[in-house]
Scaffold this motif. Structure first.
Motif, PDB file in Angstrom:
ATOM      1  N   LEU A 171       3.249   1.334  -6.791  1.00  8.25           N
ATOM      2  CA  LEU A 171       3.971   2.611  -6.997  1.00  8.25           C
ATOM      3  C   LEU A 171       5.378   2.595  -7.119  1.00  8.25           C
ATOM      4  CD1 LEU A 171       2.086   4.299  -4.105  1.00  8.25           C
ATOM      5  CD2 LEU A 171       1.570   4.846  -6.361  1.00  8.25           C
ATOM      6  N   VAL A 172       6.022   1.687  -6.866  1.00  9.22           N
ATOM      7  CA  VAL A 172       7.440   1.561  -7.183  1.00  9.22           C
ATOM      8  C   VAL A 172       7.580   1.417  -8.787  1.00  9.22           C
ATOM      9  CG1 VAL A 172       9.358  -0.164  -7.182  1.00  9.22           C
ATOM     10  CG2 VAL A 172       7.836   0.431  -4.999  1.00  9.22           C
ATOM     11  N   SER A 173       6.451   0.692  -9.231  1.00  8.10           N
ATOM     12  CA  SER A 173       6.632   0.584 -10.882  1.00  8.10           C
ATOM     13  C   SER A 173       6.290   2.090 -11.405  1.00  8.10           C
ATOM     14  CB  SER A 173       5.665  -0.665 -11.177  1.00  8.10           C
ATOM     15  OG  SER A 173       5.546  -0.440 -12.640  1.00  8.10           O
ATOM     16  N   THR A 174       5.434   2.626 -10.951  1.00  9.77           N
ATOM     17  CA  THR A 174       4.814   3.794 -11.433  1.00  9.77           C
ATOM     18  C   THR A 174       4.175   4.769 -10.310  1.00  9.77           C
ATOM     19  OG1 THR A 174       3.778   2.382 -13.250  1.00  9.77           O
ATOM     20  CG2 THR A 174       2.934   4.861 -13.057  1.00  9.77           C
ATOM     21  N   PRO A 175       5.213   5.618 -10.141  1.00 11.96           N
ATOM     22  CA  PRO A 175       5.107   6.373  -8.729  1.00 11.96           C
ATOM     23  C   PRO A 175       3.943   7.207  -8.959  1.00 11.96           C
ATOM     24  CG  PRO A 175       7.441   6.564  -9.506  1.00 11.96           C
ATOM     25  CD  PRO A 175       6.512   5.916 -10.600  1.00 11.96           C
ATOM     26  N   ASP A 176       3.358   7.633 -10.183  1.00 10.95           N
ATOM     27  CA  ASP A 176       2.223   8.601 -10.222  1.00 10.95           C
ATOM     28  C   ASP A 176       0.906   7.911 -10.179  1.00 10.95           C
ATOM     29  OD1 ASP A 176       2.647   7.849 -12.672  1.00 10.95           O
ATOM     30  OD2 ASP A 176       2.683  10.024 -13.457  1.00 10.95           O
ATOM     31  N   PHE A 177       0.775   6.529  -9.969  1.00 14.05           N
ATOM     32  CA  PHE A 177      -0.366   5.896 -10.208  1.00 14.05           C
ATOM     33  C   PHE A 177      -1.396   6.084  -9.328  1.00 14.05           C
ATOM     34  CE2 PHE A 177      -2.860   1.609 -11.048  1.00 14.05           C
ATOM     35  CZ  PHE A 177      -2.999   1.853 -12.025  1.00 14.05           C
ATOM     36  N   GLY A 178      -2.429   6.752  -9.718  1.00 18.87           N
ATOM     37  CA  GLY A 178      -3.554   7.442  -8.731  1.00 18.87           C
ATOM     38  C   GLY A 178      -4.316   6.247  -7.954  1.00 18.87           C
ATOM     39  N   ALA A 179      -4.688   5.187  -8.749  1.00 18.64           N
ATOM     40  CA  ALA A 179      -5.383   4.093  -8.245  1.00 18.64           C
ATOM     41  C   ALA A 179      -4.727   3.314  -6.813  1.00 18.64           C
ATOM     42  CB  ALA A 179      -5.714   2.989  -9.411  1.00 18.64           C
ATOM     43  N   ALA A 180      -3.430   3.345  -7.082  1.00 22.23           N
ATOM     44  CA  ALA A 180      -2.494   2.535  -5.840  1.00 22.23           C
ATOM     45  C   ALA A 180      -2.715   3.689  -4.659  1.00 22.23           C
ATOM     46  CB  ALA A 180      -1.063   2.601  -6.264  1.00 22.23           C
ATOM     47  N   TYR A 181      -2.689   4.808  -5.035  1.00 19.49           N
ATOM     48  CA  TYR A 181      -2.702   5.641  -3.785  1.00 19.49           C
ATOM     49  C   TYR A 181      -4.002   5.670  -3.114  1.00 19.49           C
ATOM     50  CZ  TYR A 181       1.558   8.354  -4.899  1.00 19.49           C
ATOM     51  OH  TYR A 181       2.884   8.615  -4.911  1.00 19.49           O
ATOM     52  N   GLN A 182      -5.309   5.549  -4.067  1.00 20.05           N
ATOM     53  CA  GLN A 182      -6.595   5.164  -3.604  1.00 20.05           C
ATOM     54  C   GLN A 182      -6.642   3.827  -2.536  1.00 20.05           C
ATOM     55  OE1 GLN A 182      -8.643   4.781  -7.034  1.00 20.05           O
ATOM     56  NE2 GLN A 182      -9.627   6.642  -7.127  1.00 20.05           N
ATOM     57  N   VAL A 183      -5.832   2.662  -2.848  1.00 24.13           N
ATOM     58  CA  VAL A 183      -5.919   1.613  -1.978  1.00 24.13           C
ATOM     59  C   VAL A 183      -5.054   1.790  -0.878  1.00 24.13           C
ATOM     60  CG1 VAL A 183      -4.745  -0.546  -1.768  1.00 24.13           C
ATOM     61  CG2 VAL A 183      -5.888   0.138  -3.967  1.00 24.13           C
ATOM     62  N   LEU A 184      -4.046   2.770  -0.994  1.00 22.45           N
ATOM     63  CA  LEU A 184      -3.331   3.100   0.365  1.00 22.45           C
ATOM     64  C   LEU A 184      -4.210   4.005   1.055  1.00 22.45           C
ATOM     65  CD1 LEU A 184       0.314   3.779  -0.964  1.00 22.45           C
ATOM     66  CD2 LEU A 184      -0.494   1.787   0.375  1.00 22.45           C
ATOM     67  N   THR A 185      -4.975   4.764   0.759  1.00 20.42           N
ATOM     68  CA  THR A 185      -6.034   5.720   1.271  1.00 20.42           C
ATOM     69  C   THR A 185      -6.895   4.829   2.221  1.00 20.42           C
ATOM     70  OG1 THR A 185      -5.906   7.639  -0.121  1.00 20.42           O
ATOM     71  CG2 THR A 185      -7.730   7.717   1.332  1.00 20.42           C
ATOM     72  N   THR A 186      -7.445   3.834   1.508  1.00 23.49           N
ATOM     73  CA  THR A 186      -8.317   2.768   2.136  1.00 23.49           C
ATOM     74  C   THR A 186      -7.570   2.079   3.152  1.00 23.49           C
ATOM     75  OG1 THR A 186      -9.652   2.597   0.344  1.00 23.49           O
ATOM     76  CG2 THR A 186      -9.743   0.957   2.019  1.00 23.49           C
ATOM     77  N   CYS A 187      -6.390   1.835   3.123  1.00 19.06           N
ATOM     78  CA  CYS A 187      -5.707   1.033   4.209  1.00 19.06           C
ATOM     79  C   CYS A 187      -5.320   1.994   5.251  1.00 19.06           C
ATOM     80  CB  CYS A 187      -4.305   0.523   3.514  1.00 19.06           C
ATOM     81  SG  CYS A 187      -4.636  -0.796   2.515  1.00 19.06           S
ATOM     82  N   HIS A 188      -4.846   2.908   5.052  1.00 18.64           N
ATOM     83  CA  HIS A 188      -4.576   4.051   6.192  1.00 18.64           C
ATOM     84  C   HIS A 188      -5.719   4.374   6.919  1.00 18.64           C
ATOM     85  CE1 HIS A 188      -0.530   4.301   4.724  1.00 18.64           C
ATOM     86  NE2 HIS A 188      -0.798   5.319   3.622  1.00 18.64           N
ATOM     87  N   LEU A 189      -7.120   4.562   6.269  1.00 16.19           N
ATOM     88  CA  LEU A 189      -8.134   4.638   7.149  1.00 16.19           C
ATOM     89  C   LEU A 189      -8.554   3.434   8.009  1.00 16.19           C
ATOM     90  CD1 LEU A 189     -10.412   6.460   4.428  1.00 16.19           C
ATOM     91  CD2 LEU A 189      -9.450   7.347   6.357  1.00 16.19           C
ATOM     92  N   LYS A 190      -8.463   2.531   7.174  1.00 16.50           N
ATOM     93  CA  LYS A 190      -8.445   0.967   8.124  1.00 16.50           C
ATOM     94  C   LYS A 190      -7.417   1.029   9.532  1.00 16.50           C
ATOM     95  CE  LYS A 190     -10.055  -3.110   9.053  1.00 16.50           C
ATOM     96  NZ  LYS A 190     -11.463  -3.320   9.538  1.00 16.50           N
ATOM     97  N   ASN A 191      -6.270   1.742   9.248  1.00 19.22           N
ATOM     98  CA  ASN A 191      -5.454   1.462  10.404  1.00 19.22           C
ATOM     99  C   ASN A 191      -5.628   2.652  11.383  1.00 19.22           C
ATOM    100  OD1 ASN A 191      -4.318  -0.843   9.184  1.00 19.22           O
ATOM    101  ND2 ASN A 191      -2.997   0.178   7.916  1.00 19.22           N
ATOM    102  N   GLY A 192      -6.559   3.672  11.084  1.00 20.48           N
ATOM    103  CA  GLY A 192      -6.812   4.736  11.865  1.00 20.48           C
ATOM    104  C   GLY A 192      -5.621   6.043  11.615  1.00 20.48           C
ATOM    105  N   ASN A 193      -4.827   5.757  10.495  1.00 26.18           N
ATOM    106  CA  ASN A 193      -3.927   6.808  10.263  1.00 26.18           C
ATOM    107  C   ASN A 193      -4.352   7.908   9.460  1.00 26.18           C
ATOM    108  OD1 ASN A 193      -1.772   8.288   9.480  1.00 26.18           O
ATOM    109  ND2 ASN A 193      -0.171   6.653   9.608  1.00 26.18           N
TER     110      ASN A 193
END
Length: 738
Positions: A171-193
């Motif tokens: 996302l630093v390289s490409t701020p609107d890259f949707g696939a990277a947001y998908q990864v973060l969504t999975t990580c946040h769910l794993k962390n309970g956030n």
């Protein structure tokens, strides 16, 4: 989850070739940070895992690449990378293909080929896949596709910290890259956030919508519905991100002109304001209004629910047919469902507003429970207060009744008359007192209820206003999404769902207002019933007193003894068609004691009379009378079934006369008595009994007719029974004669 990870790895790269989610550089530079020998040795170890028999199967593309010019080789490699992505996407991976692809990648370790080969190894050997992806990243360290694919590979290896780190680099390289947001969504769910997960989910859907996006949306909606408590929890998506749903809905639509008319002022929902009721007591005048409004809203809900189910069935059939068509097709085709962005944007918007309304509803119900509990406690206190007063009166009347029983046991006629008159007089006054007390109690209950209902009314009005505002906002924002829906069946289904929600949730505050209005109205009806009972009681007693006064006046005018007009409005009883008379015997002993007995074939009765009075009994167990006590059968003709004990009525005062003409004798006898009946501490009935008998006889043969009238001064009902008795010596036969 593995299925979706593989999907994003390959599809992202496929789009990178043709301008999808992002782009990967098309450089053909093969300079590495590791030596070619090291990469070659690692790929050899990978190939060895999948090459059967220890012999490498020569790939056709290798011959073509070796024979090609250097200028044509990049294009051939791009086509080969495309084939790799398609093979992964359509599940055409086998050991033989992995071995052949490995030969090409070993010979030409281009970052694009390293990336795709790593994706193909995701399910069978994620560690090897990660190695190849990291080697590709050495060539292009800022490439968002490579960074995201590496992040996904770390998710496969359960290293969510590394996954989150590489996704953020993408996302630093490409701020609107949707696939990277998908990864973060999975990580946040794993962390309970859940809040961060919902925010990154919405951001990912703006730029890259695929099966992983659907997976995230479905899990998000299920979690909100099944795991969150609206009363305790907050919605995991801040309202500012609701606006992002419009951008999601605008993505990839066929035309901007479809359904534009539903997002104009004329198409917006304006729910009706309810009348402003001044006080809680005024609510009783609005029962019919709230009942009608609730009925209309609920009927509309049922109507649109049927429509929704019908449209949903049509949509399901359409999608099933499309899937079946694609499954039966010989060509490799993508299954593309229309308006997915719009549908999930609508579903999240719906989830947001229904969660908000449910929170309001549950908070109101909790407040109502507290208020209702306090109201019940005060109601119980009022009931206890009046019950104690009733018990005091009951104890007093019961004491008089005990004294009367003792007077009968000692045959103290003066005491019996005194207590009977006292019980009748004070019992009458007590009935009035109890009826007045009931009116007073119901009014006190109303005053208490109004205090609590006022609190309920204020909260219910607030609940109605907040629900109305939320539903109007929901309608407005949903229209902004639905206007981008191009599939007619999808539009009809979502539009019907919107109307179902509005009518269902609008009916609840109306139901609450109807309930508290009915409470006030019902208590007013209880007061009216108590007042009516009081007035009826007063009328009955006043009528009795008037009748008594008339009799006294008539007595003084004629100088006669008390003999009321018993015949007025009398109801005669009639024997059954096939009624059988009673057989009996009767005789006199020295003109001092007379005795008689009768039977109808089932029950037997005995009567003995003498100087001391009259004693009656029933051998069959039906009737017991003593000195004029009314039988149970006689009392129940007035419509009340109360056990009557001997000794509770005023003794008979008989009078009679007889005359003998030669051998023929004539006789007449008449008696009048008064009675009262107690049920607990209350007088439930009182009245007059008159019995008259006429007889004629000649020697041992004779006959007599008897008429008995029982008139209740409580009900005004008078019952008359007639019978004829034939006598043959000491045998008798008695038949009804009405």
């Amino acid at each position: 989850m593995r299925k979706y990870i593989c999907y994003i790895l390959t599809l992202a790269l496929l789009f990178s070739l043709f301008g999808g989610c992002s782009r990967i550089g098309n450089s053909t530079n093969t300079v590495t940070h590791q030596s070619d020998k090291q990469i070659s040795a690692q790929i050899d170890s990978i190939i060895a895992k999948y090459d059967k028999g220890g012999k490498f199967t020569e790939s056709p593309i290798m011959d073509e690449l070796k024979k090609s010019d250097k200028a044509d080789r990049p294009e051939l490699l791009m086509d080969f990378a495309d084939d790799m992505a398609k093979a992964q996407f359509f599940g055409l991976i086998s050991d033989e293909i992995l071995a052949m692809v490995g030969q090409v990648v070993k010979e030409y370790p281009h970052p694009l080929l390293l990336n795709n080969y790593g994706a193909m190894l995701t399910e069978v050997s994620p560690e090897d896949g990660l190695y190849l992806l990291l080697q590709a990243l050495e060539y292009e360290p800022a490439n968002p596709v490579l960074l995201t694919n590496i992040a996904n590979m770390y998710i496969e290896l359960d290293d969510f910290g590394a996954a989150e780190r590489y996704a953020k680099e993408a996302l630093v390289s490409t701020p609107d890259f949707g696939a990277a947001y998908q990864v973060l969504t999975t990580c946040h769910l794993k962390n309970g956030n859940s809040i961060m997960a919902s925010e990154t989910m919405v951001k990912s859907a703006k730029h890259c919508f695929n099966e992983l996006t659907i997976y995230h949306f479905e899990n998000f909606l299920d979690a909100v519905e099944d795991q969150l408590d609206p009363k305790e929890d907050e919605y995991p998506l801040h309202e500012e991100f609701i606006k992002e749903l419009y951008y999601i809905a605008k993505e990839n639509v066929d035309t901007m002109d479809v359904n534009q008319n539903i997002d104009i002022p004329e198409a917006q929902l304006t729910l009706r304001n309810i009348p402003n009721v001044g006080s809680a007591d005024d609510l009783r005048h609005y029962v019919d209004y709230f009942d009608a409004e609730h009925g209309k809203t609920w009927s509309a809900f049922l109507h649109f629910e049927d429509e929704y189910l019908e449209y949903q069935m049509i949509l399901d059939e359409e999608e099933d047919e499309e899937k079946e068509r694609q499954e039966n097709s010989d060509a490799l085709v993508f299954h593309i469902e229309k308006n997915l962005r719009q549908r999930y944007a609508f579903e999240v918007l719906r989830s947001f507003y229904l969660f908000k309304i449910e929170k309001e509803k549950l908070n109101l119900e909790e407040a109502f429970e507290t208020i209702d509990s306090d109201m019940e406690l005060e109601y119980d206190d009022i009931q206890d207060k009046y019950n104690k007063l009733d018990m005091i009166d009951a104890e007093y009347m019961n004491n008089l009744k005990v004294q009367l029983d003792k007077a009968y046991e000692t045959a103290n006629l003066n005491k019996i008359n005194q207590l009977t008159d006292q019980i009748m007089e004070e019992g009458t006054a007590l009935n009035i007192k109890l009826a007045e007390r009931e009116v007073e109690k119901e009014k006190e209950i109303l005053k208490s209820e109004l205090f609590f209902v006022q609190k309920m009314k204020d909260k219910a009005y607030t609940y109605y206003g907040n629900t109305k505002q939320s539903l109007e906002e929901y309608w407005l924002r949903a229209g902004g999404i639905l206007k981008y829906v191009t599939n007619e069946n999808v539009f009809n289904t979502l539009d019907a769902q919107l109307r179902v929600d509005v009518n269902y949730y609008m009916s609840d505050p109306l139901d609450k207002l109807l309930g508290i209005s009915s409470t006030v109205s019902g208590q007013h009806r209880d007061i009216e019933m108590a007042q009516t009972n009081l007035e009826n009681m007063k009328d009955i007693i006043a009528g009795y007193e008037l009748e008594k006064q008339k009799r006294e006046e008539e007595k003084q005018r004629t100088g006669e003894k008390l003999e009321p007009e018993m015949e007025e409005g009398v109801i005669s009883t009639y024997p059954e068609k096939n009624a059988v008379g009673d057989l009996g015997v009767e005789f006199d002993l020295f003109d001092m004691i007379s005795a008689s007995g009768q039977t109808d074939g089932k029950d037997f009765s005995l009567e003995v009379s003498g100087n001391l009075g009259i004693l009656k009994g029933t051998i069959g167990g039906k009737t017991i009378t003593e000195k004029g006590v009314v039988s149970k059968e006689a009392y129940t003709t007035a419509g009340v079934d109360v056990e009557i004990k001997p000794g509770e009525l005023i003794p008979i005062k008989p009078k009679g006369a007889g005359k003998v003409l030669g051998k023929i004798s004539f006789g007449a006898n008449e008696s009048v008595s008064r009675y009262n009946v107690m049920s607990g501490n209350k007088i439930t009935d009182y009245g007059t009994i008159r019995t008259s008998e006429r007889s004629v006889g000649a020697g041992l043969v004779g006959g007599s007719s008897q008429t008995t009238i029982r008139r209740s001064h409580m009900t005004g009902v008078a019952i008359k029974n007639k019978s004829i008795k034939y006598k043959f010596a000491f045998l008798t036969y008695t038949v009804p004669n009405n």
